[in-house]
Design a protein around this motif. Structure first.
Motif, PDB file in Angstrom:
ATOM      1  N   THR A  17       0.804  -1.143  -0.039  1.00 27.32           N
ATOM      2  CA  THR A  17      -0.122   0.035  -0.037  1.00 27.32           C
ATOM      3  C   THR A  17       0.926   1.206  -0.018  1.00 27.32           C
ATOM      4  O   THR A  17       1.877   1.445   0.523  1.00 27.32           O
ATOM      5  N   CYS A  18       0.367   2.254  -0.700  1.00 34.02           N
ATOM      6  CA  CYS A  18       1.304   3.468  -0.758  1.00 34.02           C
ATOM      7  C   CYS A  18       1.310   4.300   0.528  1.00 34.02           C
ATOM      8  O   CYS A  18       0.109   4.246   0.911  1.00 34.02           O
ATOM      9  N   GLN A  19       2.242   4.550   0.950  1.00 31.79           N
ATOM     10  CA  GLN A  19       2.334   5.232   2.208  1.00 31.79           C
ATOM     11  C   GLN A  19       2.234   6.666   2.212  1.00 31.79           C
ATOM     12  O   GLN A  19       2.054   7.471   3.158  1.00 31.79           O
ATOM     13  N   ASP A  24      -5.432   5.444  -0.982  1.00 32.38           N
ATOM     14  CA  ASP A  24      -6.528   6.044  -1.733  1.00 32.38           C
ATOM     15  C   ASP A  24      -6.154   6.372  -3.115  1.00 32.38           C
ATOM     16  O   ASP A  24      -6.896   6.400  -4.197  1.00 32.38           O
ATOM     17  N   GLY A  25      -4.717   6.598  -3.442  1.00 32.79           N
ATOM     18  CA  GLY A  25      -4.323   6.881  -4.722  1.00 32.79           C
ATOM     19  C   GLY A  25      -4.449   8.516  -4.873  1.00 32.79           C
ATOM     20  O   GLY A  25      -4.290   9.111  -5.965  1.00 32.79           O
ATOM     21  N   ARG A  26      -5.228   9.300  -3.882  1.00 31.36           N
ATOM     22  CA  ARG A  26      -5.402  10.470  -4.076  1.00 31.36           C
ATOM     23  C   ARG A  26      -4.889  11.454  -2.859  1.00 31.36           C
ATOM     24  O   ARG A  26      -4.980  10.794  -1.511  1.00 31.36           O
ATOM     25  N   LYS A  36      -4.148  13.803  -7.678  1.00 30.68           N
ATOM     26  CA  LYS A  36      -3.627  12.231  -7.906  1.00 30.68           C
ATOM     27  C   LYS A  36      -2.158  12.285  -7.089  1.00 30.68           C
ATOM     28  O   LYS A  36      -1.517  13.137  -6.897  1.00 30.68           O
ATOM     29  N   CYS A  37      -2.127  11.003  -6.256  1.00 30.75           N
ATOM     30  CA  CYS A  37      -1.132  10.942  -5.215  1.00 30.75           C
ATOM     31  C   CYS A  37       0.283  10.811  -6.448  1.00 30.75           C
ATOM     32  O   CYS A  37       0.318  10.129  -7.153  1.00 30.75           O
ATOM     33  N   PRO A  38       1.175  11.624  -6.123  1.00 32.24           N
ATOM     34  CA  PRO A  38       2.270  11.675  -6.902  1.00 32.24           C
ATOM     35  C   PRO A  38       3.382  10.491  -6.641  1.00 32.24           C
ATOM     36  O   PRO A  38       4.194   9.981  -7.724  1.00 32.24           O
ATOM     37  N   SER A  39       2.905   9.622  -5.730  1.00 37.45           N
ATOM     38  CA  SER A  39       3.854   8.491  -5.449  1.00 37.45           C
ATOM     39  C   SER A  39       3.232   7.463  -6.213  1.00 37.45           C
ATOM     40  O   SER A  39       4.364   6.506  -6.583  1.00 37.45           O
ATOM     41  N   CYS A  40       2.084   7.020  -6.073  1.00 44.31           N
ATOM     42  CA  CYS A  40       1.618   5.856  -6.777  1.00 44.31           C
ATOM     43  C   CYS A  40       0.841   6.076  -8.036  1.00 44.31           C
ATOM     44  O   CYS A  40       0.275   5.147  -8.604  1.00 44.31           O
ATOM     45  N   HIS A  41       0.814   7.406  -8.254  1.00 41.94           N
ATOM     46  CA  HIS A  41      -0.044   7.867  -9.605  1.00 41.94           C
ATOM     47  C   HIS A  41      -1.479   7.516  -9.720  1.00 41.94           C
ATOM     48  O   HIS A  41      -2.086   6.956 -10.661  1.00 41.94           O
TER      49      HIS A  41
HETATM   50 ZN   LIG Z   1      -0.317   6.955  -3.314  1.00 42.32          ZN
END
Ligand SMILES: [Zn+2]
Length: 135
Positions: A17-19, A24-26, A36-41
């Motif tokens: 899971t993106c930390q 959420d992705g957001r 939009k989350c820059p880490s997981c896009h």
């Molecule tokens: Zn993320």
């Protein structure tokens, strides 16, 4: 017996899971809009394969000169064993000038290029040019 490494270390979201966004992705910013989350896009998952990309870094290999690709280097030494042997004899011959050595070596390379090998006749003929006393 309980292994302390296996108990109590479990994350409910798992390691993928993106930390940054928590899965959420957001990301909600302070202006009330959602980015939009820059880490997981936006996937919500940590992209482990890609690793951490630093876009501000320029790859050093990108600007290397590419003169090795596509450009054929001028051949300076015969490719065949006989040609190399002969060229070595020419190079080590004491009575030849550097110009003559270069010319003879180039003759070997050109002979190889047209014949694919050094013929015995050619080798003998060449040796006579720098070894007149050879039997
Ligand atoms: Zn993320």
């Amino acid at each position: 017996m309980i292994d302390p490494l296996q108990s109590g270390s479990g994350s409910p979201q798992g390691p993928e899971t993106c930390q940054i966004c928590g899965g959420d992705g957001r990301i909600d910013n302070s202006f009330g809009s959602v980015a939009k989350c820059p880490s997981c896009h936006g996937s919500g998952k940590r992209s482990r394969d890609m690793g951490f990309h630093d876009v501000t870094k320029t790859k050093p290999s990108h600007h290397l000169p590419t003169n090795r690709a596509g450009v054929v280097e001028k051949q300076t030494w015969p490719t065949t064993a006989q040609g190399g042997q002969l060229a070595t004899e020419i190079r080590d011959a004491s009575g030849l000038t550097a110009d003559t050595k270069a010319r003879l070596t180039r003759e070997i390379i050109e002979h190889e290029a047209s014949h694919g090998l050094c013929t015995q006749t050619f080798l003998k003929k060449m040796r006579k040019q720098f070894r007149p006393a050879a039997r």
